[in-house]
Scaffold this motif. Structure first.
Motif, PDB file in Angstrom:
ATOM      1  N   LEU A  92       1.902   9.637  -5.234  1.00  0.00           N
ATOM      2  CA  LEU A  92       2.455  10.914  -4.759  1.00  0.00           C
ATOM      3  C   LEU A  92       3.508  11.426  -5.741  1.00  0.00           C
ATOM      4  O   LEU A  92       3.547  12.620  -6.085  1.00  0.00           O
ATOM      5  CB  LEU A  92       3.060  10.712  -3.356  1.00  0.00           C
ATOM      6  CG  LEU A  92       3.677  11.945  -2.683  1.00  0.00           C
ATOM      7  CD1 LEU A  92       2.662  13.067  -2.555  1.00  0.00           C
ATOM      8  CD2 LEU A  92       4.225  11.578  -1.297  1.00  0.00           C
ATOM      9  N   VAL A 117       3.632  14.917  -7.829  1.00  0.00           N
ATOM     10  CA  VAL A 117       4.790  15.822  -7.750  1.00  0.00           C
ATOM     11  C   VAL A 117       5.313  16.126  -9.155  1.00  0.00           C
ATOM     12  O   VAL A 117       5.628  17.279  -9.484  1.00  0.00           O
ATOM     13  CB  VAL A 117       5.901  15.189  -6.872  1.00  0.00           C
ATOM     14  CG1 VAL A 117       7.201  15.984  -6.973  1.00  0.00           C
ATOM     15  CG2 VAL A 117       5.456  15.119  -5.429  1.00  0.00           C
ATOM     16  N   VAL A 136      13.003   5.843  -2.226  1.00  0.00           N
ATOM     17  CA  VAL A 136      12.283   5.144  -1.140  1.00  0.00           C
ATOM     18  C   VAL A 136      11.468   3.995  -1.739  1.00  0.00           C
ATOM     19  O   VAL A 136      11.480   2.867  -1.220  1.00  0.00           O
ATOM     20  CB  VAL A 136      11.357   6.124  -0.374  1.00  0.00           C
ATOM     21  CG1 VAL A 136      10.488   5.374   0.622  1.00  0.00           C
ATOM     22  CG2 VAL A 136      12.183   7.182   0.348  1.00  0.00           C
ATOM     23  N   ALA A 178       1.055   4.138  -2.811  1.00  0.00           N
ATOM     24  CA  ALA A 178       0.799   5.539  -2.450  1.00  0.00           C
ATOM     25  C   ALA A 178       1.975   6.426  -2.862  1.00  0.00           C
ATOM     26  O   ALA A 178       1.779   7.551  -3.338  1.00  0.00           O
ATOM     27  CB  ALA A 178       0.557   5.641  -0.950  1.00  0.00           C
ATOM     28  N   LEU A 235      11.508  10.323  -3.516  1.00  0.00           N
ATOM     29  CA  LEU A 235      10.374   9.390  -3.412  1.00  0.00           C
ATOM     30  C   LEU A 235      10.673   8.083  -4.139  1.00  0.00           C
ATOM     31  O   LEU A 235      10.369   6.990  -3.646  1.00  0.00           O
ATOM     32  CB  LEU A 235       9.115  10.029  -4.015  1.00  0.00           C
ATOM     33  CG  LEU A 235       8.480  11.170  -3.216  1.00  0.00           C
ATOM     34  CD1 LEU A 235       7.366  11.832  -4.025  1.00  0.00           C
ATOM     35  CD2 LEU A 235       7.928  10.665  -1.894  1.00  0.00           C
ATOM     36  N   ALA A 288      10.757  20.004  -7.410  1.00  0.00           N
ATOM     37  CA  ALA A 288       9.836  18.872  -7.605  1.00  0.00           C
ATOM     38  C   ALA A 288      10.620  17.666  -8.116  1.00  0.00           C
ATOM     39  O   ALA A 288      10.343  16.524  -7.732  1.00  0.00           O
ATOM     40  CB  ALA A 288       8.733  19.258  -8.583  1.00  0.00           C
ATOM     41  N   GLN A 333       0.836  -1.210   0.000  1.00  0.00           N
ATOM     42  CA  GLN A 333       0.000   0.000   0.000  1.00  0.00           C
ATOM     43  C   GLN A 333       0.865   1.253   0.000  1.00  0.00           C
ATOM     44  O   GLN A 333       0.601   2.216  -0.723  1.00  0.00           O
ATOM     45  CB  GLN A 333      -0.861   0.016   1.264  1.00  0.00           C
ATOM     46  CG  GLN A 333      -2.294  -0.372   1.026  1.00  0.00           C
ATOM     47  CD  GLN A 333      -3.098  -0.265   2.307  1.00  0.00           C
ATOM     48  OE1 GLN A 333      -2.540  -0.347   3.400  1.00  0.00           O
ATOM     49  NE2 GLN A 333      -4.395  -0.089   2.156  1.00  0.00           N
ATOM     50  N   LEU A 334       1.905   1.217   0.838  1.00  0.00           N
ATOM     51  CA  LEU A 334       2.817   2.364   0.930  1.00  0.00           C
ATOM     52  C   LEU A 334       3.493   2.610  -0.421  1.00  0.00           C
ATOM     53  O   LEU A 334       3.575   3.754  -0.887  1.00  0.00           O
ATOM     54  CB  LEU A 334       3.871   2.106   2.020  1.00  0.00           C
ATOM     55  CG  LEU A 334       4.914   3.206   2.213  1.00  0.00           C
ATOM     56  CD1 LEU A 334       4.277   4.523   2.613  1.00  0.00           C
ATOM     57  CD2 LEU A 334       5.959   2.787   3.248  1.00  0.00           C
ATOM     58  N   TYR A 379       2.901  18.408 -10.957  1.00  0.00           N
ATOM     59  CA  TYR A 379       3.043  19.752 -10.387  1.00  0.00           C
ATOM     60  C   TYR A 379       4.323  20.416 -10.936  1.00  0.00           C
ATOM     61  O   TYR A 379       4.317  21.589 -11.326  1.00  0.00           O
ATOM     62  CB  TYR A 379       3.105  19.695  -8.852  1.00  0.00           C
ATOM     63  CG  TYR A 379       3.628  20.986  -8.271  1.00  0.00           C
ATOM     64  CD1 TYR A 379       2.793  22.100  -8.157  1.00  0.00           C
ATOM     65  CD2 TYR A 379       4.974  21.119  -7.904  1.00  0.00           C
ATOM     66  CE1 TYR A 379       3.284  23.312  -7.689  1.00  0.00           C
ATOM     67  CE2 TYR A 379       5.474  22.312  -7.438  1.00  0.00           C
ATOM     68  CZ  TYR A 379       4.627  23.411  -7.328  1.00  0.00           C
ATOM     69  OH  TYR A 379       5.120  24.609  -6.878  1.00  0.00           O
ATOM     70  N   SER A 388      12.475  16.178  -5.244  1.00  0.00           N
ATOM     71  CA  SER A 388      11.532  15.433  -4.384  1.00  0.00           C
ATOM     72  C   SER A 388      11.172  14.103  -5.027  1.00  0.00           C
ATOM     73  O   SER A 388      11.104  13.066  -4.354  1.00  0.00           O
ATOM     74  CB  SER A 388      10.249  16.236  -4.166  1.00  0.00           C
ATOM     75  OG  SER A 388      10.555  17.493  -3.657  1.00  0.00           O
TER      76      SER A 388
END
Lengths: 93, 744
Positions: B11, B15, B51, B7, B48, B41, B3-4, B18, B44
């Motif tokens: 996300l 990003v 990770v 997500a 992400l 962005a 799930q993480l 954006y 970032s």
């Protein structure tokens, strides 16, 4: 645990991305101080390129790929071009 | 964790979208705060993705079969080393790796250029984030690496990793290839930014050259690692099969090679602007085309992921890239006019242009022949297969021409070469090339392959030319500084890294192509069945099959052979080659039969590599026919044993209890007896003189290929490595002083 990690990541992203927008004036001031105009950068790039050309021509001459007469002509032309770039750089200051 | 991961992908997508908006708004409105926010962005996004990729790696290492991708491409029996590389063996994992590397390299480049190219960079950021959005969308909605099974559906064991991928090259080859592909997106994006803004001067060229060189280096290393994998793992003795996916990596590499050369003409003479921008944009398009070939299942390849639904989105992206770039080039044609023109066909500019034409012709030939099966299917309805012989008549002459131009280029001067200049620079290297030609013809029987001999002579011409350049440069430096020879040479290279790094690459190309010419023209091979004690003669060597070998572990059963190689009665080398079978997870293979699944196997070659030739051997097929009866008998016995235990538990407890069943299986020594039976059957291989199918190869100068590639990579690093800041300042000061005298 997964939700906590996700929230931390989300907050970190929002912080990183929004920092410049939260203090745009200060950011722009700092940016203006630390960077020069695009036109000037372009001229500097042209100047460095011209210096490299002069150096390459010297190396070509030293290694026998340019005769003395050819080198004199090429070198003079390149230096004239470099001088013109330096003049334009001076004018942009 | 699944799930993480899902997500984080969503996300990341937000990003990226954006960042595109912020960069474009910032560029159009002149708001630096939005431009910086757009750039952040990208930072970032890379955080992400790191990770997300770490989560996937953890799932693989922990054997978390709740993840569909882990169950599909891993198993508990796989060594941890290979589990960590398993993510990129799947479509899903490799898509995530693509986005991770793209965002990481883009972040580094955008950070480096944050104070430069201020008008171009926001558009480049938006383009790079556009690529990231495309690949993230595929990863999030079409091939999600974080898709999971429900607890009830989670398998206890995974399907395992394709044995062919369990090779040390696979740890580094795909990430290196993806690094090359993703780095290729960077010059593309900056070129697009330059076209959009119309800032087509010197600055974007200066920085983009460095990024292009990095992409060239990474993709080149990736390609050569793939060739090494093919040579040592695939069991056919070759390193390049003109496979569609191999070609897909080679085409952008050739195109960016052309760009790295022709960009120098633009830097020095302000010429070929349309050509250069077209080359860099085509490199980007070919990169996405290559990715399309790997992921769509459009063409058959051992390297591809098989049939998938990703082809249509990729075609859409390719169409957008082609239409967008062509429109922009047409729109900017007035700004892309050349400042100068070629003075003479005997000049370095002309040689660069010819070399560019040859490289583009190579790309065209490879593109056309690679797609020919599909084109023929579209026209005639029948897919015509083409193999390596279709490439040779076109590629070999073009490669020879390329080496000739590689030799001439560094020795001829800019603008116009005089007769005296040609004589002074070419007499030595041409003489050396001719001497090599004559020696090869006199001392060997290579004359029967004239194209290979021509490659040897041209390669010698290249190497002699570079040696002469180094000698003359060093001598000139010594005359000025009185340094020792080594110090002068080192200083010469350090002060002119780009030039001499490039020359080293030329030496590497020559060595590599000599290796390819020799190994593909003068290879001797023999495919033969032998029993222990039998021999075969090949190119003056005797291959004697001494004895069979057998090794059984939890991971695999390896059946191999010890082969002794002699020449004129003298021992040369003892080779050990074996074929390993990995347990299948298919229940229909049987309790014993699953350990002898010859379709789930790989070969380990026996290789004696030397500077002049490789002696190569492989067991192509271990003969299992004589033990087929024992395997079937074992399957039947253990199936009865298994069912008896199962029925007894069902009778005793009244329900199907997995925990109880596994306890009783363990207590009854079921697994121990099964392993003993497997060992006994495998041992039969060493106790009987059954025939085995071998492929033996004696191949000259293969090592030159790998050595040439190492020289090329080293040269690439030398050219890429920036001159130390202090040295650059001294250099600039020197020339500034000289030129400013003219200003007075």
């Amino acid at each position: 645990m997964a939700y906590v990690v996700l929230v931390v990541l989300l907050l970190a992203v929002v912080f990183v991305v929004s920092t410049p927008l939260r203090s745009p004036a200060a950011n722009q001031g700092a940016e203006q101080e630390e960077t020069r105009s695009t036109a000037r950068r372009d001229l500097e790039a042209a100047r460095d390129g011209k210096y490299r050309e002069i150096r390459d021509a010297e190396l070509d001459h030293q290694t026998g790929k340019l005769s003395d007469a050819d080198f004199a002509a090429v070198d003079a032309a390149l230096r004239a071009e470099a001088v013109e770039i330096l003049r334009r750089l001076d004018r942009s200051e | 964790m699944g799930q993480l991961g899902r997500a984080i992908l969503l996300l990341g997508l937000c990003v990226a979208v954006y960042g595109i908006g912020a960069s474009i708004y910032g560029a159009r409105s002149g708001r630096r705060d939005w431009v910086v926010s757009g750039r952040r962005a990208m930072y970032s996004l890379s955080g992400l993705m790191i990770v997300a990729f770490a989560l996937l790696e953890i799932a693989f290492v922990r054997n978390d079969f709740a993840f569909k991708v882990v169950a599909q491409s891993s198993a508990t029996t796989i060594p941890t080393f290979y589990k960590m590389a398993a993510p990129w063996s799947s479509q899903q994992g490799s898509l995530l790796l693509w986005v991770t590397l793209l965002s990481l390299w883009s972040s580094i480049v955008l950070y480096i250029t944050r104070k430069r190219m201020r008008e171009i960079a926001p558009w480049a950021t938006a383009t790079l984030l556009g690529f990231a959005t495309f690949f993230l969308s595929l990863a999030a909605f079409a091939a999600n690496p974080f898709d999971t099974f429900s607890a009830a559906q989670t398998p206890a064991q995974g399907n395992g990793l394709d044995p062919l991928l369990m090779h040390p090259s696979m740890i580094i080859h795909p990430p290196m290839l993806y690094t090359g592909y993703t780095l290729m997106a960077i010059p593309f994006s900056f070129a697009l930014g330059a076209l959009i803004t119309g800032k087509l001067g010197s600055e974007w060229i200066r920085d983009t050259r460095r990024f292009a060189l990095a992409a060239w280096l990474a993709l080149g290393i990736g390609i050569i690692l793939g060739a090494r994998w093919s040579y040592t793992e695939l069991g056919w003795g070759g390193y390049w099969g003109w496979d569609a996916v191999e070609n897909a990596a080679l085409m952008p590499w050739l195109m960016i090679t052309a760009f790295i050369h022709s960009i120098q003409i633009q830097e020095k003479r302000g010429m070929l602007k349309v050509w250069n921008v077209s080359l860099v944009l085509l490199s980007g398009v070919l990169t996405v085309f290559g990715t399309f070939l790997v992921r769509s299942g459009f063409l058959d390849s051992i390297h591809a992921f098989g049939a998938s639904t990703l082809g249509i989105p990729f075609l859409g992206l390719l169409a957008l890239m082609l239409v967008g770039t062509v429109s922009l080039i047409i729109y900017r044609r007035p700004e892309l006019r050349s400042d100068d023109q070629i003075d003479s066909l005997l000049s370095r500019e002309a040689m660069f242009l010819f070399q560019n034409l040859v490289l583009v012709a190579l790309v065209f030939v490879i593109f056309w022949i690679t797609l020919f099966p599909k084109i023929s299917q579209l026209i005639t309805g029948t897919q015509i297969s083409v193999g390596p012989p279709a490439f040779t008549p076109f590629v070999v002459p073009l490669a020879l021409l390329l080496v000739l131009l590689t030799a001439i280029g560094p020795m001829i001067s800019w603008r116009r070469a005089t007769f005296a200049n040609l004589r002074s620079n070419f007499v030595g290297p041409v003489s050396f090339g001719l001497i090599v030609l004559i020696l090869v013809l006199i001392l060997t029987d290579a004359g029967r392959k004239p194209l290979a001999v021509a490659m040897f002579a041209l390669g010698a011409f290249v190497i002699a030319g570079v040696v002469q350049e180094l000698y003359r440069g060093t001598a000139a430096r010594r005359a000025m500084t009185k340094d020792s020879w080594p110090a002068a040479l080192l200083a010469l290279v350090q002060r002119n890294r780009r030039r001499y790094g490039g020359y080293l690459v030329h030496v590497g190309v020559a060595v590599l192509l000599i290796g390819i010419a020799a190994s593909s023209s003068f290879q001797h091979s023999r495919n033969i069945w032998l029993r222990p004690g039998q021999s075969v003669r090949l190119d003056g060597y005797v291959f004697h099959y001494i004895r069979p070998t057998e090794t059984a572990t939890a991971e695999r059963i390896s059946l191999g052979s010890i082969v002794d190689v002699t020449q004129n009665g003298r021992h040369v080398v003892t080779l050990n080659t074996y074929r390993s079978m990995y347990p299948s997870t298919n229940p229909s293979d049987g309790v014993i039969g699953r350990f002898f699944d010859s379709s789930n196997a790989d070969s380990t070659i026996g290789l004696d590599a030397g500077p002049f030739q490789d002696i190569w051997s492989v067991v192509n097929s271990s003969n299992l026919t004589p033990v087929a009866g024992d395997i079937n008998k074992g399957n039947s016995l253990f199936a009865n044993y298994y069912n008896a235990i199962h029925n007894a538990i069902l009778k005793k407890t009244g329900h199907d209890s997995n925990a109880e069943f596994n306890r009783v299986l363990g207590a009854s020594r079921f697994y121990q007896l099964r392993d003993d039976a497997v060992d006994d059957i495998a041992r039969q291989y060493t106790l009987h003189p059954w025939p085995v199918q071998f492929l033996f190869i004696v191949d000259p100068l293969v090592s030159w290929l790998w050595f040439g590639a190492i020289i090329m990579a080293f040269g690439g690093f030398v050219a890429l490595w920036p001159m130390p800041f202090a040295a650059r300042r001294r250099e600039l000061a020197l020339y500034r002083a000289r030129v400013t005298r003219e200003l007075a």
